[in-house]
Write a protein that holds these residues in place. Structure first.
Motif, mmCIF file in Angstrom:
data_model
loop_
_atom_site.group_PDB
_atom_site.id
_atom_site.type_symbol
_atom_site.label_atom_id
_atom_site.label_comp_id
_atom_site.label_asym_id
_atom_site.label_seq_id
_atom_site.Cartn_x
_atom_site.Cartn_y
_atom_site.Cartn_z
ATOM 1 N N GLY A 9 0.818 -1.217 0.000
ATOM 2 C CA GLY A 9 0.000 0.000 0.000
ATOM 3 C C GLY A 9 0.846 1.259 0.000
ATOM 4 N N ARG A 10 1.956 1.230 0.746
ATOM 5 C CA ARG A 10 2.862 2.381 0.782
ATOM 6 C C ARG A 10 3.444 2.640 -0.600
ATOM 7 N NH1 ARG A 10 8.019 3.225 0.719
ATOM 8 N NH2 ARG A 10 8.582 1.029 0.822
ATOM 9 N N ARG A 11 3.814 1.578 -1.303
ATOM 10 C CA ARG A 11 4.371 1.735 -2.649
ATOM 11 C C ARG A 11 3.311 2.206 -3.641
ATOM 12 N NH1 ARG A 11 7.861 -2.271 -0.573
ATOM 13 N NH2 ARG A 11 6.537 -4.032 -1.105
ATOM 14 N N ALA A 27 -8.961 6.266 -7.831
ATOM 15 C CA ALA A 27 -10.127 5.437 -7.490
ATOM 16 C C ALA A 27 -11.175 5.513 -8.604
ATOM 17 C CB ALA A 27 -10.723 5.890 -6.159
ATOM 18 N N GLU A 28 -11.398 6.706 -9.110
ATOM 19 C CA GLU A 28 -12.359 6.882 -10.206
ATOM 20 C C GLU A 28 -11.906 6.102 -11.449
ATOM 21 O OE1 GLU A 28 -13.422 10.480 -13.235
ATOM 22 O OE2 GLU A 28 -13.387 11.004 -11.100
ATOM 23 N N ASN A 35 -12.576 5.400 -0.546
ATOM 24 C CA ASN A 35 -12.406 4.698 0.727
ATOM 25 C C ASN A 35 -11.779 3.312 0.521
ATOM 26 O OD1 ASN A 35 -13.384 6.754 2.307
ATOM 27 N ND2 ASN A 35 -15.463 5.929 2.416
ATOM 28 N N HIS A 36 -12.201 2.629 -0.540
ATOM 29 C CA HIS A 36 -11.635 1.306 -0.826
ATOM 30 C C HIS A 36 -10.153 1.435 -1.165
ATOM 31 C CE1 HIS A 36 -11.461 -2.883 -1.943
ATOM 32 N NE2 HIS A 36 -11.018 -2.557 -3.160
ATOM 33 N N LEU A 37 -9.816 2.398 -2.016
ATOM 34 C CA LEU A 37 -8.421 2.602 -2.384
ATOM 35 C C LEU A 37 -7.602 3.019 -1.168
ATOM 36 C CD1 LEU A 37 -6.277 2.581 -4.570
ATOM 37 C CD2 LEU A 37 -6.895 4.953 -5.096
ATOM 38 N N SER A 38 -8.157 3.844 -0.317
ATOM 39 C CA SER A 38 -7.477 4.241 0.910
ATOM 40 C C SER A 38 -7.175 3.023 1.782
ATOM 41 C CB SER A 38 -8.333 5.242 1.693
ATOM 42 O OG SER A 38 -7.726 5.549 2.932
ATOM 43 N N GLY A 39 -8.139 2.114 1.874
ATOM 44 C CA GLY A 39 -7.931 0.891 2.652
ATOM 45 C C GLY A 39 -6.793 0.048 2.097
ATOM 46 N N ILE A 40 -6.669 0.023 0.789
ATOM 47 C CA ILE A 40 -5.568 -0.719 0.161
ATOM 48 C C ILE A 40 -4.242 -0.014 0.429
ATOM 49 C CG2 ILE A 40 -4.578 -1.400 -2.069
ATOM 50 C CD1 ILE A 40 -7.524 -1.957 -2.959
#
Length: 109
Positions: A9-11, A27-28, A35-40
């Motif tokens: 996720g950091r990379r 995300a779009e 929110n999903h992308l943030s979780g990843i």
């Protein structure tokens, strides 16, 4: 939360920022919620294999970079290999020439 997914996720986040893409825009482009992308990106959620491939395509990186960070020899510091993966093909061609100069110089010693 797995350390491996946190590093991945950091990379993802690092590459996204290097490309100047907001989390919302990526995300779009990927068809998911921010929110999903943030979780990843935080490692709280794990992407499916097909979504992981989509992320690689969107960020123009290889899966091994996102998963492992580096596939290079232990003698090359990871921060250098991480940075090289973010360079353009033109930059990499120049870096290759520079490295050759150093290698040739050291072979002459």
């Amino acid at each position: 939360m797995s350390r491996r997914f946190s590093e991945m996720g950091r990379r993802i986040k690092l590459r996204r920022k290097e490309l100047g893409i907001t989390q919302e825009k990526l995300a779009e482009n990927l068809g998911v919620s921010p929110n999903h992308l943030s979780g990843i990106e935080t490692g709280a959620q794990n992407p499916s294999i097909s979504f992981f491939a989509d992320i690689c395509d969107a960020l123009d990186v290889t899966p091994d970079y996102l998963l492992l960070g580096s596939m290079h020899a232990e003698s090359v510091p990871e921060d250098i290999t991480d940075s090289l993966r973010l360079c353009s093909p033109e930059d990499l061609a120049l870096i290759r020439k520079i490295v050759r100069v150093f290698v040739e110089r050291n072979q002459d010693k």
